[in-house]
Design a protein around this motif. Structure first.
Motif, short mmCIF file in Angstrom:
data_model
loop_
_atom_site.label_atom_id
_atom_site.label_comp_id
_atom_site.label_asym_id
_atom_site.label_seq_id
_atom_site.Cartn_x
_atom_site.Cartn_y
_atom_site.Cartn_z
N LEU A 119 22.38 45.05 30.95
CA LEU A 119 22.08 43.84 30.20
C LEU A 119 23.26 43.46 29.31
O LEU A 119 24.02 44.33 28.86
CB LEU A 119 20.83 44.05 29.34
N PRO A 120 23.44 42.17 29.00
CA PRO A 120 24.56 41.76 28.14
C PRO A 120 24.33 42.18 26.69
O PRO A 120 23.31 41.86 26.09
CB PRO A 120 24.58 40.24 28.29
N HIS A 121 25.29 42.93 26.17
CA HIS A 121 25.24 43.26 24.73
C HIS A 121 26.63 43.49 24.14
O HIS A 121 26.76 43.88 22.98
CB HIS A 121 24.34 44.47 24.47
N TYR A 122 27.68 43.23 24.92
CA TYR A 122 29.04 43.40 24.44
C TYR A 122 29.59 42.06 23.94
O TYR A 122 29.34 41.01 24.54
CB TYR A 122 29.95 43.91 25.56
N ARG A 123 30.35 42.12 22.87
CA ARG A 123 31.03 40.93 22.37
C ARG A 123 32.29 40.68 23.20
O ARG A 123 32.86 41.62 23.77
CB ARG A 123 31.40 41.10 20.89
N PRO A 124 32.74 39.42 23.29
CA PRO A 124 33.98 39.14 24.02
C PRO A 124 35.13 40.02 23.53
O PRO A 124 35.34 40.18 22.33
CB PRO A 124 34.24 37.66 23.71
N GLY A 125 35.84 40.62 24.46
CA GLY A 125 36.93 41.52 24.14
C GLY A 125 36.53 42.98 24.14
O GLY A 125 37.40 43.85 24.27
N GLU A 126 35.24 43.28 24.00
CA GLU A 126 34.78 44.66 24.06
C GLU A 126 34.70 45.12 25.51
O GLU A 126 34.43 44.33 26.41
CB GLU A 126 33.41 44.80 23.40
N LEU A 127 34.91 46.41 25.72
CA LEU A 127 34.83 46.99 27.05
C LEU A 127 33.70 48.01 27.10
O LEU A 127 33.39 48.66 26.11
CB LEU A 127 36.16 47.67 27.41
N PRO A 128 33.08 48.16 28.26
CA PRO A 128 31.96 49.09 28.35
C PRO A 128 32.41 50.55 28.33
O PRO A 128 33.55 50.88 28.66
CB PRO A 128 31.33 48.73 29.70
N GLU A 129 31.48 51.43 27.98
CA GLU A 129 31.74 52.85 28.05
C GLU A 129 31.89 53.26 29.52
O GLU A 129 31.37 52.61 30.42
CB GLU A 129 30.60 53.64 27.40
N HIS A 130 32.62 54.34 29.75
CA HIS A 130 32.79 54.90 31.09
C HIS A 130 33.44 53.88 32.04
O HIS A 130 33.12 53.84 33.23
CB HIS A 130 31.46 55.38 31.66
N LEU A 131 34.37 53.09 31.51
CA LEU A 131 34.97 52.04 32.32
C LEU A 131 35.76 52.62 33.50
O LEU A 131 35.70 52.08 34.61
CB LEU A 131 35.87 51.15 31.46
N ASP A 132 36.50 53.71 33.28
CA ASP A 132 37.28 54.29 34.37
C ASP A 132 36.36 54.73 35.51
O ASP A 132 36.69 54.55 36.70
CB ASP A 132 38.10 55.47 33.86
N LEU A 133 35.22 55.33 35.17
CA LEU A 133 34.26 55.74 36.19
C LEU A 133 33.72 54.53 36.94
O LEU A 133 33.62 54.54 38.18
CB LEU A 133 33.12 56.51 35.53
N LEU A 134 33.37 53.48 36.21
CA LEU A 134 32.84 52.27 36.83
C LEU A 134 33.88 51.65 37.78
O LEU A 134 33.54 51.24 38.90
CB LEU A 134 32.43 51.27 35.76
N LYS A 135 35.12 51.59 37.34
CA LYS A 135 36.17 51.02 38.18
C LYS A 135 36.38 51.85 39.45
O LYS A 135 36.59 51.30 40.53
CB LYS A 135 37.47 50.91 37.39
N ARG A 136 36.30 53.17 39.32
CA ARG A 136 36.48 54.01 40.50
C ARG A 136 35.36 53.77 41.53
O ARG A 136 35.63 53.66 42.73
CB ARG A 136 36.51 55.49 40.09
N LEU A 137 34.13 53.69 41.05
CA LEU A 137 33.02 53.46 41.98
C LEU A 137 33.08 52.05 42.57
O LEU A 137 32.75 51.85 43.75
CB LEU A 137 31.69 53.68 41.26
N TRP A 138 33.48 51.06 41.77
CA TRP A 138 33.65 49.70 42.29
C TRP A 138 34.69 49.69 43.41
O TRP A 138 34.48 49.07 44.46
CB TRP A 138 34.06 48.77 41.16
N GLN A 139 35.79 50.38 43.21
CA GLN A 139 36.82 50.43 44.24
C GLN A 139 36.32 51.12 45.50
O GLN A 139 36.68 50.75 46.63
CB GLN A 139 38.07 51.14 43.69
N GLU A 140 35.47 52.12 45.33
CA GLU A 140 34.97 52.87 46.48
C GLU A 140 33.95 52.09 47.29
O GLU A 140 33.94 52.14 48.53
CB GLU A 140 34.35 54.19 46.01
N TYR A 141 33.07 51.32 46.60
CA TYR A 141 31.94 50.72 47.29
C TYR A 141 32.00 49.19 47.43
O TYR A 141 31.23 48.63 48.21
CB TYR A 141 30.63 51.07 46.56
N CYS A 142 32.88 48.53 46.70
CA CYS A 142 32.78 47.08 46.63
C CYS A 142 34.00 46.33 47.13
O CYS A 142 33.97 45.09 47.20
CB CYS A 142 32.51 46.64 45.19
#
Length: 226
Positions: free
Chosen positions: A89-112
């Protein structure tokens, strides 16, 4: 879900909405707020395809019909997007990044990122207070989205993913873009009539690479993170 089953689900959803509209001719009680927080962002995967002539005309007509109606929230003509899988759900302010971003990016690259997402046989689908543009995904994307969701559920990103899908299955069955949200219980008469006139029309297909971005609820505020 097979293409035939998904197409039948879209048809059944619209039939249920038409029955609800027939039983309740008015728009009902107006909402005091919005469907989502309009000022915050969330990580999400999806596509930003270039609309063809038919889709551009569709967006223009819906925007024209809702212009001046304070309860109507139509997708901007240049804002067409289709979600692949929302992450939280949206709860980050513009410019903020989510936690575990490196993990998310790795899985995005693997599956998407193996191939573009293609959604074909696009059609209008009606919910009581929304108009959707929905279609049939290519088989590879259908498999990859399920695999991506399963992989996320095995990581610290699982609570956010489950909260985002609290009211739907995971992944949600529809492959769609929300063209219009109406902040009342039901759509007003002119928008209902528009759907009825165009419910059996097909609007072609869209195709684009899946992106990982931080976006607000309708992708009018967006920052790329991968």
């Amino acid at each position: 879900m097979t293409p035939e089953a998904l197409d039948a689900l879209y048809t059944q959803t619209s039939r249920q909405t038409l029955a609800a509209w027939q039983a309740q001719p008015g728009s009902g009680e107006a909402m005091t707020g919005h469907y989502y927080d309009t000022d915050t962002l969330a990580p999400v995967t999806g596509i930003l395809p270039a609309p063809g002539e038919a889709l551009a005309t569709l967006l223009s007509e819906i925007n024209a019909m809702s212009d001046g109606d304070a309860l109507a929230d139509a997708m901007p003509v240049n804002g067409l997007h289709f979600t692949f899988l929302p992450i939280m759900l949206p709860h980050y302010r513009p410019g903020e990044l989510p936690e575990h971003l490196d993990l998310l990016k790795r899985l995005w690259q693997e599956y998407c990122t193996a191939q573009p997402l293609t959604i074909s046989r696009l059609r209008l689908v009606a919910l009581p207070s929304q108009l959707l543009l929905a279609g049939i995904p290519d088989p590879h994307s259908l498999r990859q989205r399920s695999a991506f969701a399963d992989a996320l559920l095995k990581t610290p990103l699982a609570p956010g993913l489950l909260a985002r899908h609290a009211s739907t299955s995971l992944p949600a069955p529809f492959w769609h873009s929300t063209l219009l949200r109406y902040r009342a219980q039901r759509l007003p008469g002119p928008l209902r009539s528009y759907f009825i006139r165009h419910q059996h029309r097909e609007f072609g297909s869209v195709s684009a690479p899946v992106r990982l971005v931080m976006a607000n609820y309708n992708w009018t505020v967006m920052q790329r993170i991968a």
